[in-house]
Design an enzyme around this catalytic site. Structure first.
Site, PDB file in Angstrom:
ATOM      1  N   ASN A  23     -10.602   0.759   1.904  1.00 29.20           N
ATOM      2  CA  ASN A  23      -9.158   1.036   1.978  1.00 29.20           C
ATOM      3  C   ASN A  23      -8.794   0.739   0.295  1.00 29.20           C
ATOM      4  O   ASN A  23      -9.042  -0.412  -0.100  1.00 29.20           O
ATOM      5  CB  ASN A  23      -8.652  -0.459   2.756  1.00 29.20           C
ATOM      6  CG  ASN A  23      -7.199  -0.236   2.606  1.00 29.20           C
ATOM      7  OD1 ASN A  23      -6.311   0.310   1.920  1.00 29.20           O
ATOM      8  ND2 ASN A  23      -6.625  -1.225   3.505  1.00 29.20           N
ATOM      9  N   HIS A  68      -2.558   6.965   5.416  1.00 25.01           N
ATOM     10  CA  HIS A  68      -3.123   6.034   5.034  1.00 25.01           C
ATOM     11  C   HIS A  68      -4.260   5.244   5.415  1.00 25.01           C
ATOM     12  O   HIS A  68      -4.104   4.635   6.601  1.00 25.01           O
ATOM     13  CB  HIS A  68      -2.175   5.009   4.220  1.00 25.01           C
ATOM     14  CG  HIS A  68      -2.645   3.547   3.654  1.00 25.01           C
ATOM     15  ND1 HIS A  68      -3.239   3.529   2.772  1.00 25.01           N
ATOM     16  CD2 HIS A  68      -2.431   2.369   4.401  1.00 25.01           C
ATOM     17  CE1 HIS A  68      -3.853   2.296   2.555  1.00 25.01           C
ATOM     18  NE2 HIS A  68      -2.980   1.488   3.536  1.00 25.01           N
ATOM     19  N   HIS A  90      12.528   1.252   5.577  1.00 26.85           N
ATOM     20  CA  HIS A  90      12.210  -0.072   5.148  1.00 26.85           C
ATOM     21  C   HIS A  90      12.614  -0.809   6.488  1.00 26.85           C
ATOM     22  O   HIS A  90      13.908  -0.932   6.883  1.00 26.85           O
ATOM     23  CB  HIS A  90      12.902  -0.456   3.870  1.00 26.85           C
ATOM     24  CG  HIS A  90      12.213  -1.606   3.411  1.00 26.85           C
ATOM     25  ND1 HIS A  90      11.847  -2.912   3.963  1.00 26.85           N
ATOM     26  CD2 HIS A  90      11.814  -1.781   2.004  1.00 26.85           C
ATOM     27  CE1 HIS A  90      11.326  -3.622   3.317  1.00 26.85           C
ATOM     28  NE2 HIS A  90      11.205  -3.445   1.939  1.00 26.85           N
ATOM     29  N   CYS A 146       0.667  -1.131   0.110  1.00 32.73           N
ATOM     30  CA  CYS A 146       0.128   0.185   0.040  1.00 32.73           C
ATOM     31  C   CYS A 146       0.983   1.314  -0.140  1.00 32.73           C
ATOM     32  O   CYS A 146       0.672   2.376  -0.375  1.00 32.73           O
ATOM     33  CB  CYS A 146      -0.988  -0.153   1.350  1.00 32.73           C
ATOM     34  SG  CYS A 146      -2.109  -1.321   1.191  1.00 32.73           S
ATOM     35  N   HIS A 155     -14.371   5.436   5.199  1.00 28.89           N
ATOM     36  CA  HIS A 155     -15.985   5.356   5.216  1.00 28.89           C
ATOM     37  C   HIS A 155     -16.468   5.559   3.892  1.00 28.89           C
ATOM     38  O   HIS A 155     -17.356   4.604   3.588  1.00 28.89           O
ATOM     39  CB  HIS A 155     -16.551   6.674   6.047  1.00 28.89           C
ATOM     40  CG  HIS A 155     -17.907   6.127   6.224  1.00 28.89           C
ATOM     41  ND1 HIS A 155     -18.988   7.064   5.563  1.00 28.89           N
ATOM     42  CD2 HIS A 155     -18.749   5.530   7.453  1.00 28.89           C
ATOM     43  CE1 HIS A 155     -20.069   6.639   5.750  1.00 28.89           C
ATOM     44  NE2 HIS A 155     -19.984   5.934   6.813  1.00 28.89           N
ATOM     45  N   HIS A 195      -1.938  19.703   7.397  1.00 32.21           N
ATOM     46  CA  HIS A 195      -2.978  18.976   7.157  1.00 32.21           C
ATOM     47  C   HIS A 195      -2.125  17.521   7.016  1.00 32.21           C
ATOM     48  O   HIS A 195      -0.993  17.406   6.958  1.00 32.21           O
ATOM     49  CB  HIS A 195      -3.365  19.063   5.760  1.00 32.21           C
ATOM     50  CG  HIS A 195      -4.052  20.236   5.507  1.00 32.21           C
ATOM     51  ND1 HIS A 195      -5.265  20.759   6.174  1.00 32.21           N
ATOM     52  CD2 HIS A 195      -3.678  21.557   4.792  1.00 32.21           C
ATOM     53  CE1 HIS A 195      -5.434  21.856   5.690  1.00 32.21           C
ATOM     54  NE2 HIS A 195      -4.482  22.262   4.737  1.00 32.21           N
TER      55      HIS A 195
END
Lengths: 496, 427
Positions: free
Chosen positions: A424, A391, A303, A224, A420, A387
């Protein structure tokens, strides 16, 4: 503040002390240089013009020295300007809006589950409980092949989904930016779980008849957080190629990856992953300076794959019956927390104001030297960013980050509402969240945005953008028809 | 090599769901009236046949897309049955959706209809899903739509509709609305409040005869029959009915009289003395969009104190027309009182005649073309049998009717021979 001074934290006075401290440290240079400058100016005025002229004449310059000095100056200036990294602008982006015919309400999802897993009531119960607490709404979408009982995930259907999602997003991007297909110099497509031959980037090149000397890349398997990896790659390429446009397409194709077995850890993604995609136009052309929406400031990649537990925590494998699915381990949240800490440690010095960094340093020294029991100081990232786009991996991820970074409900509103409305959507969710903030009219010139993504591996990637111009609503994005209904209150448990 | 007679003609079933386009939201609960609950053990099936010109170029996606918008209006059809704290069923409008089935048939439409005429349309049930609500009551769809593609390119649309949702007129209106949206016609939105209580006062007090109490069915809403029931359809042409036409008697009453008399000859006990008449007072006009589906029919009973097999048809028809006693009020009273939690059947409690004359069945058009044939059936019928009278298509010369009988197996053959010999009515 160290716990040895207890009641002060409630005092209003302390608030002003804090403000004063931040102002002092953040503007330290200005505050020190200003008196010096004033001193020099006063001195010059005092000396008078005649004295100054005398001082100037007493310094003997001959031609060679003059030439060498000016040459040196020009040389240093050239080196400086040449080695400065190019400015990367985000001209605009477009998110895919799935049609209503792909809509999956809770009731339908549960009914299909009951029919497909009719021999495993415990697994069905599990899915129901996940869905009730997931934070998803009734309008999330799955591709047509998954609407069948049982789902029919053929390669043709997967390609069909990829075409619909990617081409819609790209058409929308072309319309918004006026970009011509022939002007695309770099194309990067990232889709983690669907990687056909020829690649999805080849599919895009074929559809839009892009140039034969295009630099195209297809990133698969990177989870992702691949969206930000693609942005990072585009940035590096745009440093090497002057005057270029780069298009980044981030998506996740659901059709071939719907788990059809009964292992609970593998059923979780079925409940959360939904259709979505985004296309982003990046450029290093100076002509885009005016109309670009954002400027890329930093990309930080972390990572944790060297650690075995982190490597195995999101793992695609076969279950006991040979059905392929993505296994999510129970340590996922802990590992995500660790990855986040690493990422923050790197990004902190780049974005935090000097005052916060100093405090963090002092607390660190204090913990090491004086008293290890001091609470570690969590820098206030709210001072560095207006802001936040976290994710929308799941409700737990957003809750965890809200807690760790001490963010308010409004800061995580974009993430929660995207979860919502769209579910995802993997790597493209950051762009839906960005669009939410824009659609609410909150994005002003100079605002800084922090995008954080987690992904398999285990990776934590961040990107920092600075808003280039105040963005007007409506934005022509996927939120246009429903932004007025948001924010909604999402109950802890939705009764099905 | 499987002989053609044993091959299953309809195969390749694929199941999916269609949901309302917009979120119904707000956790709407839809109350069921007492009439709805009286009908809960019955299921309506309608099959519409179209030739290949009507179906040309239509993919399953083209057929599904208008259904999303249609369900936005008919959000109760997408709901599911739940029970309240008192145990009374209601519809939770949770957007569960309608089940769509895609299937293929290895015959052409003409072949099917030709075979059907021989076999009395007994295979038509394969073209619409055999629906039963339960045992998983909260997760059973209230409506199924089956699209079956034929070898010639023709298509059949088979609707399975739980009677608890509404009567056959509502079912037909629902499908007509879907076809209208597909043709991109504007639906006139006339929103009515459902009539929650029956408007008929009780003329007589006492128990209604049109209902029969059955053993509790729990959460599986179908009743068991003593013997196997089969469904057969007959054609009656306008000419045949013309003989008996008088001013005050409609085709429905004539046909009911014919069937009643024939049944009295079929049965050893000289046939039923009481029959139930199910009619609908609503006139369906083409341009009105009905509100949510409703069970708006009037249930009446007719008692004959004489020997039915020996009178003139005209007299029997007059009896049906004049002396039927509406029982809606009685049913309402019964179900509001002690028997609230009991299970009943209506169709088949007595020999039941259902009048669907006014239904706009041929108004369902694909690409502007009417269906070549439409048939309606009822499932979950009791042992006394049911007779549906449905308009025939205009090729028959206007006023023909199709009569669909659902009876115990042993009675059907005898009825067929009586109808053929005495009335010249055949398939």
């Amino acid at each position: 503040m160290p716990p040895t001074l207890p009641d002060f934290s409630n005092s209003v006075n302390l608030k002003y002390v804090k403000l004063g401290y931040h102002y002092l440290v953040d503007h330290f240079l200005t505050l020190t240089l200003t008196p010096v400058m004033i001193g020099i100016v006063v001195e010059i005025v005092r000396l008078g013009p005649d004295e100054l002229l005398n001082m100037w004449n007493s310094v003997h310059f001959d031609l060679i020295q003059l030439l060498c000095s000016s040459f040196l100056l020009v040389f240093i200036a050239t080196v400086y300007f040449m080695s400065k990294p190019r400015c990367i602008y985000l001209v605009d982006y477009a998110c895919y809006k799935p049609p209503v015919t792909c809509r999956v309400p809770f009731a339908t999802f549960m009914e299909h589950s009951r029919l497909i897993l009719s021999n495993n009531p415990k697994s069905v119960e599990f899915q129901m409980r996940i869905l009730e607490r997931s934070g998803l709404g009734e309008e999330t979408c799955l591709p047509p092949a998954i609407h069948y009982i049982p789902p029919k995930p053929t390669m043709e259907a997967a390609r069909g989904e990829a075409e619909v999602v990617i081409f819609s997003a790209m058409d929308s991007l072309f319309e918004k930016t006026g970009l011509k297909p022939k002007d695309i110099d770099i194309l990067i497509v990232n889709c983690s779980l669907f990687s056909p031959t020829p690649s999805l980037s080849a599919m895009v090149i074929n559809k839009y008849k892009l140039r034969s000397n295009i630099k195209s890349f297809n990133l698969s398997g990177m989870g992702c957080s691949a969206g930000l990896i693609s942005i990072d790659l585009a940035r590096d390429l745009l440093q090497v190629h002057p005057n270029s446009n780069a298009v980044v397409v981030s998506t996740e194709i659901i059709t071939p990856n719907y788990y059809q077995g009964k292992e609970r850890a593998m059923l979780l993604p079925n409940c959360l992953f939904r259709m979505g995609g985004a296309a982003i136009l990046l450029s290093n052309r100076r002509s885009e300076r005016r109309r670009a929406k954002y400027r890329l400031v930093h990309v930080v990649r972390t990572h944790k794959g060297a650690d075995d537990k982190a490597y195995r925590c999101v793992f695609e494998e076969e279950d006991r019956e040979g059905k392929v699915g993505i296994n999510l381990s129970k340590d996922l949240m802990a590992i995500a927390g660790e990855a986040l800490k690493s990422n923050i440690t790197t990004i902190g010095p780049l974005v935090l104001p000097g005052s916060e960094q100093l405090l963090f340093l002092l607390t660190l020294i204090g913990r090491k030297i004086f008293n290890p029991k001091w609470k570690p100081y969590i820098p206030d990232f709210k001072m560095a960013f207006e802001h936040f786009c976290i994710h929308a991996g799941g409700r737990a991820v957003i809750d965890e980050l809200q807690k760790n970074l001490q963010l308010s409900a409004e800061h995580v509103e974009a993430s929660r509402m995207t979860l919502h409305r769209f579910g995802n959507t993997s790597s493209s969710s950051l762009w839906y969240e960005m669009n939410y903030i824009e659609s609410k009219g909150r994005m002003k010139k100079g605002d800084r945005v922090w995008q954080i993504a987690f992904g398999s591996g285990f990776k934590c990637n961040s990107a920092v953008w600075k808003c280039n111009r105040t963005i007007k609503t409506p934005t022509g994005g996927p939120w246009d028809d429903c932004i007025d209904r948001y924010p909604v209150h999402i109950p802890e448990v939705v009764k099905l | 090599m499987v002989p053609a007679s044993l091959e299953i003609p309809v195969s390749g079933h694929r199941f999916s769901s269609v949901v309302p386009a917009k979120v119904t939201g707000g956790n709407k609960d839809f109350e069921l009236t007492n009439m709805d609950l009286a009908m809960k053990l019955h299921y309506i099936k309608g099959v519409y046949f179209f030739q290949s010109e009507a179906a040309q170029g239509l993919s399953v996606h083209d057929l599904k897309v208008p259904m999303f918008e249609c369900l936005e209006h008919y959000y109760t059809v997408s709901g599911r049955i739940r029970r309240s704290e008192t145990g009374r069923p209601f519809i939770k409008c949770n957007d569960g959706g309608v089940r769509i089935i895609e299937a293929r048939c290895n015959q052409t439409v003409d072949e099917w209809l030709a075979t059907a005429r021989d076999k009395d349309h007994s295979l038509d049930h394969m073209l619409a899903y055999d629906q039963v609500l339960g045992p998983d009551l909260g997760f059973s769809p209230l409506a199924f739509v089956q699209f079956t593609w034929f070898e010639c390119g023709g298509i059949s649309v088979g609707l399975s509709w739980a009677h608890v949702l509404g009567d056959a007129f509502s079912a037909s209106e629902f499908l007509n609305a879907w076809a209208q949206i597909m043709a991109e016609e504007q639906l006139s939105s006339k929103v009515n409040d459902r009539v929650l209580k029956s408007e008929f006062p009780a003329f007589v007090s006492g128990k209604p005869f049109s209902l029969k109490k059955v053993d509790p069915v729990g959460d599986r809403w179908i009743t068991a029959n003593d013997s196997r029931t089969v469904t057969h359809s007959f054609h009656i042409t306008g000419k045949q009915l013309h003989h008996y036409m008088t001013d005050k008697i409609s085709d429905f009453e004539i046909i009911s009289a014919i069937i009643w008399q024939s049944m009295s000859k079929v049965r050893i006990d000289l046939g039923p003395k009481t029959v139930t008449i199910c009619s609908n007072n609503r006139l369906v006009r083409g341009d009105e969009l009905a509100a949510q589906p409703v069970n708006g029919m009037t249930l009446s009973t007719v008692k004959a104190d004489f020997c039915v097999s020996k009178v003139e048809i005209a007299e029997l028809a007059k009896l049906i027309a004049d002396r039927k006693v509406p029982e809606n009020g009685l049913i309402e009273d019964l179900l509001s009182g002690d028997e609230e939690k009991s299970d009943f059947i209506v169709y088949g409690a007595n020999l039941t005649f259902v009048n669907l004359e006014g239904a706009d069945l041929y108004g369902l058009q694909l690409k502007g073309l009417k269906p070549v044939f439409v048939n309606y059936m009822i499932n979950g019928v009791g042992d006394e049998g049911t007779c549906l009278i449905v308009p025939s298509n205009e090729k028959d010369g206007g006023n023909g009717k199709i009569v669909t009988m659902t009876l115990p197996e042993d009675q059907i053959e005898k009825l067929k021979s009586i109808l053929e010999n005495d009335w010249n009515i055949s398939n």
